[in-house]
Design an enzyme around this catalytic site. Structure first.
Site, PDB file in Angstrom:
ATOM      1  N   LYS A 103       0.840  -1.182   0.000  1.00  0.00           N
ATOM      2  CA  LYS A 103       0.000   0.000   0.000  1.00  0.00           C
ATOM      3  C   LYS A 103       0.883   1.243   0.000  1.00  0.00           C
ATOM      4  O   LYS A 103       2.082   1.160   0.157  1.00  0.00           O
ATOM      5  CB  LYS A 103      -0.913   0.005   1.246  1.00  0.00           C
ATOM      6  CG  LYS A 103      -2.055  -1.010   1.128  1.00  0.00           C
ATOM      7  CD  LYS A 103      -3.019  -0.963   2.299  1.00  0.00           C
ATOM      8  CE  LYS A 103      -3.562   0.372   2.656  1.00  0.00           C
ATOM      9  NZ  LYS A 103      -4.202   1.088   1.544  1.00  0.00           N
ATOM     10  N   GLY A 104       0.239   2.388  -0.180  1.00  0.00           N
ATOM     11  CA  GLY A 104       0.991   3.644  -0.125  1.00  0.00           C
ATOM     12  C   GLY A 104       1.012   4.411  -1.421  1.00  0.00           C
ATOM     13  O   GLY A 104       1.691   5.429  -1.536  1.00  0.00           O
ATOM     14  N   GLY A 105       0.229   3.921  -2.407  1.00  0.00           N
ATOM     15  CA  GLY A 105       0.134   4.658  -3.662  1.00  0.00           C
ATOM     16  C   GLY A 105      -0.379   6.078  -3.463  1.00  0.00           C
ATOM     17  O   GLY A 105      -0.082   6.972  -4.249  1.00  0.00           O
ATOM     18  N   GLU A 112      -2.768   4.502   7.407  1.00  0.00           N
ATOM     19  CA  GLU A 112      -3.602   3.362   7.000  1.00  0.00           C
ATOM     20  C   GLU A 112      -3.223   2.119   7.809  1.00  0.00           C
ATOM     21  O   GLU A 112      -4.096   1.367   8.247  1.00  0.00           O
ATOM     22  CB  GLU A 112      -3.407   3.076   5.508  1.00  0.00           C
ATOM     23  CG  GLU A 112      -4.011   4.135   4.598  1.00  0.00           C
ATOM     24  CD  GLU A 112      -3.702   3.907   3.131  1.00  0.00           C
ATOM     25  OE1 GLU A 112      -4.569   4.199   2.300  1.00  0.00           O
ATOM     26  OE2 GLU A 112      -2.592   3.457   2.810  1.00  0.00           O
ATOM     27  N   LYS A 130      -4.729  -5.676  -9.433  1.00  0.00           N
ATOM     28  CA  LYS A 130      -3.855  -5.566  -8.247  1.00  0.00           C
ATOM     29  C   LYS A 130      -3.344  -6.928  -7.749  1.00  0.00           C
ATOM     30  O   LYS A 130      -2.510  -6.970  -6.847  1.00  0.00           O
ATOM     31  CB  LYS A 130      -4.606  -4.865  -7.103  1.00  0.00           C
ATOM     32  CG  LYS A 130      -5.232  -3.523  -7.453  1.00  0.00           C
ATOM     33  CD  LYS A 130      -4.191  -2.472  -7.691  1.00  0.00           C
ATOM     34  CE  LYS A 130      -4.756  -1.085  -7.946  1.00  0.00           C
ATOM     35  NZ  LYS A 130      -5.427  -0.454  -6.852  1.00  0.00           N
TER      36      LYS A 130
HETATM   37  C1  5RP Z   1      -3.112   4.938  -0.411  1.00  0.00           C
HETATM   38  C2  5RP Z   1      -3.297   3.519  -0.728  1.00  0.00           C
HETATM   39  C3  5RP Z   1      -4.405   3.160  -1.652  1.00  0.00           C
HETATM   40  O1  5RP Z   1      -5.339   2.400  -0.954  1.00  0.00           O
HETATM   41  C4  5RP Z   1      -3.850   2.396  -2.815  1.00  0.00           C
HETATM   42  O2  5RP Z   1      -2.905   3.226  -3.474  1.00  0.00           O
HETATM   43  C5  5RP Z   1      -4.951   1.985  -3.817  1.00  0.00           C
HETATM   44  O3  5RP Z   1      -5.526   3.110  -4.393  1.00  0.00           O
HETATM   45  P1  5RP Z   1      -6.630   3.005  -5.537  1.00  0.00           P
HETATM   46  O4  5RP Z   1      -7.848   2.411  -4.916  1.00  0.00           O
HETATM   47  O5  5RP Z   1      -6.820   4.432  -5.992  1.00  0.00           O
HETATM   48  O6  5RP Z   1      -6.081   2.144  -6.644  1.00  0.00           O
HETATM   49  O7  5RP Z   1      -2.598   2.651  -0.263  1.00  0.00           O
HETATM   50  O8  5RP Z   1      -1.966   5.163   0.341  1.00  0.00           O
END
Ligand code: 5RP
Length: 236
Positions: A103-105, A112, A130
Site C-alpha cells: 500500500k501507499g500509492g 492506514e 492488483k
Molecule cells: C493509499 C493507498 C491506496 O489504498 C492504494 O494506493 C490503492 O488506491 P486506488 O484504490 O486508488 O487504486 O494505499 O496510500
C-alpha cells in the site's frame, strides 16, 4: 447497463459498494484512502442518507478520507475517543496469494496501517489488476521518511538491494509531502521473497516512519472484475 463506462472505474465502484454494504449500524469504521475506497465512502454516505445505516463513525486514514467523509455526511472520530474499530475498508496497490499487501500509492500507508491493523475486520477493496504472485513485481514499495533523513535512508535502502526514488508531486513543484509532513521513497526491489522480514528491516532504518508492506493484516479481499461488460465482485 454498464457498457461504455470505463471498466476500471466500474470495478472500483462495485467493489466499493460491496464493502460498504457490509458495514452495520452502530459501528466504528476505518476509512481508507484511494479511488476505490472513495466509492465505499460515497456508498456509506448514501446508506446513511437513506436511513438504511445509522449511527456510524469514521476514523479517517488521510486528509482525503476526512474530506470525503465530510462531503458524504459521515461523522468522524479519533483513536483517542474510541475503544475499537469494528471494520476498516481500504484499497491496495498489490495483493499476493497470502493476502499480504503493498500500500501507499496515495502516500497514506502510515496512518492506514495504524487504522487497518486496529480493525476487527479489515476489508481490502481492489480491482483484479492488483493481484500478483509476488509482491513488488508491479509496484515499488513506498517508504515514508523524515525529510532530514532522506539521503541516509536512500543509502541504507541501496545496501539492501533496493532502488529508491523520491516521489515527486504532480501540480506542485518538488517532492510529495505526506499528511504528516514527511517524504516518500518508492523503492524497487528485484523480488520481495519474505515480506514480513523486509517490513521489519526497513522500519528499523532510522528515519523511516513506516513502509507499505501490510503482512497478515487483511481479513477479506474483495476483487472487482468486469466480464462481458458487467462488473462483478468476488472474494479472493
Ligand atoms: C493509499 C493507498 C491506496 O489504498 C492504494 O494506493 C490503492 O488506491 P486506488 O484504490 O486508488 O487504486 O494505499 O496510500
Amino acid at each position: 447497463m454498464t457498457a461504455g463506462l470505463d471498466p476500471v472505474k466500474l470495478m472500483k465502484q462495485e467493489v466499493g459498494r460491496a464493502a460498504a454494504s457490509q458495514v452495520q449500524s452502530g459501528t466504528i469504521v476505518g476509512l481508507g484512502t484511494g479511488s476505490t475506497t472513495a466509492f465505499a465512502i460515497q456508498f456509506l454516505g448514501e446508506r446513511l442518507k437513506s436511513g438504511d445505516l445509522k449511527d456510524i463513525k469514521g476514523v479517517p486514514t488521510s486528509f482525503q478520507a476526512s474530506v470525503l467523509a465530510k462531503q458524504y455526511g459521515i461523522p468522524l472520530t479519533t483513536l483517542d475517543e474510541i475503544e475499537t474499530i469494528h471494520i476498516a475498508i481500504d484499497g491496495a496497490d498489490e495483493v499476493d496469494p497470502n493476502k499480504n499487501l503493498i500500500k501507499g500509492g496515495g502516500a497514506a500507508h502510515t496512518r492506514e496501517k495504524i487504522v487497518d491493523s486496529l480493525a476487527e475486520q479489515f476489508i481490502v477493496v481492489v480491482d483484479s489488476s492488483k493481484l500478483v504472485d509476488r509482491l513488488g513485481t508491479t509496484f515499488p514499495l513506498p517508504l515514508e521518511v523524515l525529510p532530514l533523513a532522506i539521503s541516509p535512508v536512500m543509502k541504507a535502502v541501496e545496501q539492501l538491494g533496493g532502488q529508491p526514488e523520491l516521489r515527486m508531486a504532480i501540480k506542485k513543484d518538488g517532492p510529495v509531502i505526506t499528511d504528516q509532513g514527511n517524504m516518500i521513497l518508492d523503492v524497487k526491489f528485484e523480488a520481495i521473497d519474505n515480506p514480513a522480514e523486509l517490513e521489519k528491516i526497513l522500519n528499523n532504518i532510522p528515519g523511516v516512519l513506516d513502509n507499505g508492506l501490510f503482512v497478515g493484516v487483511a481479513d477479506q479481499i474483495l476483487v472487482g472484475e468486469v466480464k462481458d461488460g458487467q462488473a462483478t465482485v468476488r472474494e479472493f
